[in-house]
Design a protein around this motif. Structure first.
Motif, PDB file in Angstrom:
ATOM      1  N   ALA A 105       0.845  -1.193   0.000  1.00 13.03           N
ATOM      2  CA  ALA A 105       0.000   0.000   0.000  1.00 13.03           C
ATOM      3  C   ALA A 105       0.881   1.244   0.000  1.00 13.03           C
ATOM      4  CB  ALA A 105      -0.930   0.022   1.212  1.00 13.03           C
ATOM      5  N   GLN A 106       0.345   2.314  -0.528  1.00  8.99           N
ATOM      6  CA  GLN A 106       1.065   3.586  -0.545  1.00  8.99           C
ATOM      7  C   GLN A 106       0.996   4.217   0.840  1.00  8.99           C
ATOM      8  OE1 GLN A 106       2.619   4.775  -3.298  1.00  8.99           O
ATOM      9  NE2 GLN A 106       3.408   6.589  -2.248  1.00  8.99           N
ATOM     10  N   LYS A 107       2.160   4.535   1.415  1.00 15.05           N
ATOM     11  CA  LYS A 107       2.204   5.111   2.762  1.00 15.05           C
ATOM     12  C   LYS A 107       2.614   6.578   2.772  1.00 15.05           C
ATOM     13  CE  LYS A 107       3.485   0.868   5.263  1.00 15.05           C
ATOM     14  NZ  LYS A 107       4.507   0.292   6.178  1.00 15.05           N
ATOM     15  N   LEU A 108       3.292   7.016   1.709  1.00 16.02           N
ATOM     16  CA  LEU A 108       3.852   8.360   1.670  1.00 16.02           C
ATOM     17  C   LEU A 108       3.008   9.224   0.739  1.00 16.02           C
ATOM     18  CD1 LEU A 108       6.259   9.866   2.890  1.00 16.02           C
ATOM     19  CD2 LEU A 108       7.602   9.212   0.891  1.00 16.02           C
ATOM     20  N   HIS A 109       2.596  10.405   1.237  1.00 19.59           N
ATOM     21  CA  HIS A 109       1.689  11.258   0.476  1.00 19.59           C
ATOM     22  C   HIS A 109       2.177  12.710   0.494  1.00 19.59           C
ATOM     23  CE1 HIS A 109      -1.201   7.907   0.789  1.00 19.59           C
ATOM     24  NE2 HIS A 109      -0.857   7.870   2.061  1.00 19.59           N
ATOM     25  N   ALA A 110       1.798  13.440  -0.538  1.00 16.07           N
ATOM     26  CA  ALA A 110       2.117  14.870  -0.594  1.00 16.07           C
ATOM     27  C   ALA A 110       1.266  15.628   0.413  1.00 16.07           C
ATOM     28  CB  ALA A 110       1.869  15.398  -2.000  1.00 16.07           C
ATOM     29  N   LEU A 111       1.854  16.688   0.963  1.00 11.67           N
ATOM     30  CA  LEU A 111       1.124  17.617   1.822  1.00 11.67           C
ATOM     31  C   LEU A 111       1.410  19.010   1.276  1.00 11.67           C
ATOM     32  CD1 LEU A 111      -0.648  17.785   4.395  1.00 11.67           C
ATOM     33  CD2 LEU A 111       1.447  18.175   5.707  1.00 11.67           C
ATOM     34  N   GLY A 112       0.700  19.389   0.244  1.00 12.72           N
ATOM     35  CA  GLY A 112       0.996  20.628  -0.452  1.00 12.72           C
ATOM     36  C   GLY A 112       2.269  20.475  -1.273  1.00 12.72           C
ATOM     37  N   ASN A 113       2.913  21.602  -1.559  1.00 12.12           N
ATOM     38  CA  ASN A 113       4.097  21.607  -2.422  1.00 12.12           C
ATOM     39  C   ASN A 113       5.408  21.462  -1.675  1.00 12.12           C
ATOM     40  OD1 ASN A 113       2.520  22.020  -4.770  1.00 12.12           O
ATOM     41  ND2 ASN A 113       2.439  24.224  -4.343  1.00 12.12           N
ATOM     42  N   ASN A 114       5.412  21.667  -0.360  1.00  8.49           N
ATOM     43  CA  ASN A 114       6.663  21.717   0.396  1.00  8.49           C
ATOM     44  C   ASN A 114       6.704  20.763   1.581  1.00  8.49           C
ATOM     45  OD1 ASN A 114       5.960  24.616  -0.723  1.00  8.49           O
ATOM     46  ND2 ASN A 114       8.191  24.482  -0.657  1.00  8.49           N
ATOM     47  N   ALA A 115       5.885  19.740   1.554  1.00  7.51           N
ATOM     48  CA  ALA A 115       5.846  18.815   2.692  1.00  7.51           C
ATOM     49  C   ALA A 115       5.289  17.475   2.241  1.00  7.51           C
ATOM     50  CB  ALA A 115       5.002  19.392   3.830  1.00  7.51           C
ATOM     51  N   ALA A 116       5.424  16.488   3.113  1.00  3.35           N
ATOM     52  CA  ALA A 116       4.871  15.159   2.870  1.00  3.35           C
ATOM     53  C   ALA A 116       4.427  14.580   4.201  1.00  3.35           C
ATOM     54  CB  ALA A 116       5.904  14.255   2.204  1.00  3.35           C
ATOM     55  N   TRP A 117       3.575  13.577   4.128  1.00  2.00           N
ATOM     56  CA  TRP A 117       3.129  12.925   5.357  1.00  2.00           C
ATOM     57  C   TRP A 117       2.953  11.426   5.114  1.00  2.00           C
ATOM     58  CZ3 TRP A 117      -1.456  10.241   6.489  1.00  2.00           C
ATOM     59  CH2 TRP A 117      -2.419  10.246   5.477  1.00  2.00           C
ATOM     60  N   GLY A 118       2.999  10.684   6.190  1.00  2.00           N
ATOM     61  CA  GLY A 118       2.750   9.257   6.141  1.00  2.00           C
ATOM     62  C   GLY A 118       2.109   8.821   7.433  1.00  2.00           C
TER      63      GLY A 118
END
Length: 217
Positions: A18-31
């Motif tokens: 499963a995909q765990k890593l996601h974009a959080l806008g243009n300057n961040a990411a979350w998981g």
């Protein structure tokens, strides 16, 4: 920021990708780690409100304000005692986000109790079933002083840790996801770029082997 792609379901005794890593806008990411239902709900919220979260005066509080109501909703609906179910199956969920807010870096997690953790000073945090081993791997690499080096060193170190866990932990498995985050942008690597980073990991290991060969010369 980096993650593996293996979800472990201890109740059913199965694992699946499963995909765990996601974009959080243009300057961040979350998981996230834990209940997939909780993380699915959070993904919808974070996708719709990414800018409001990252541009908030306190990113930790902005995340907490969105995560805690979702946790509470799922906890209220959680049936703890299911006939034939395995004990200890709780919907605990961790959320980890990293990036830049107003040009300043943040590494924030929200634990299953809704508490905020800030990890900017250490420059490292891990969540999920492999997190204790990831913390140990980070400690073993501490002498390389990654927090004083460029983000490219951090990318290589993150993949080296994940690859080490892949060989030592049944709860960790590829493919590996990487997001290289700078004040300008958060860029998610494709498969070929991950392979290129892994080539640098191999070169790093080769250099270490050459160094230790000379230790007693």
């Amino acid at each position: 920021m980096a993650s593996d792609s293996q979800i472990t379901d201890p109740v059913r005794g199965v694992s699946y990708p499963a995909q765990k890593l996601h974009a959080l806008g243009n300057n961040a990411a979350w998981g996230g780690s834990g209940s997939r239902a909780v993380l699915f709900d959070l993904e919808q919220i974070f996708d719709a409100e990414a800018d409001a979260i990252v541009e908030a005066p306190d990113v930790g509080h902005a995340l907490q304000q969105r995560v805690v109501p979702v946790l509470e909703q799922h906890y209220r609906s959680f049936i703890a005692d299911v006939p034939g179910g395995k004990p200890g199956a709780t919907p605990s969920t961790y959320v980890l986000a990293a990036g830049y807010s107003d040009g300043k870096p943040f590494i924030v997690d929200i634990d299953p109790h809704g508490l905020i953790g800030h990890h900017e000073e250490t420059g490292f945090q891990a969540v999920g079933s492999g997190s204790p081993m990831a913390q140990q791997a980070y400690a073993l690499l501490a002498h390389f002083q990654m927090t004083k080096r460029s983000v490219d060193y951090g990318v290589v170190a993150a993949l080296r840790v994940l690859d080490a866990l892949d060989t030592s932990s049944p709860s960790v498995g590829g493919p590996m996801d990487i997001c290289r985050i700078t004040p300008d942008a958060a860029r998610h690597f494709d498969k070929e770029e991950v392979t290129s980073v892994r080539d640098r990991v191999s070169r790093w290991i080769d250099l270490e082997q050459r160094a230790i060969d000379e230790l007693f010369s």
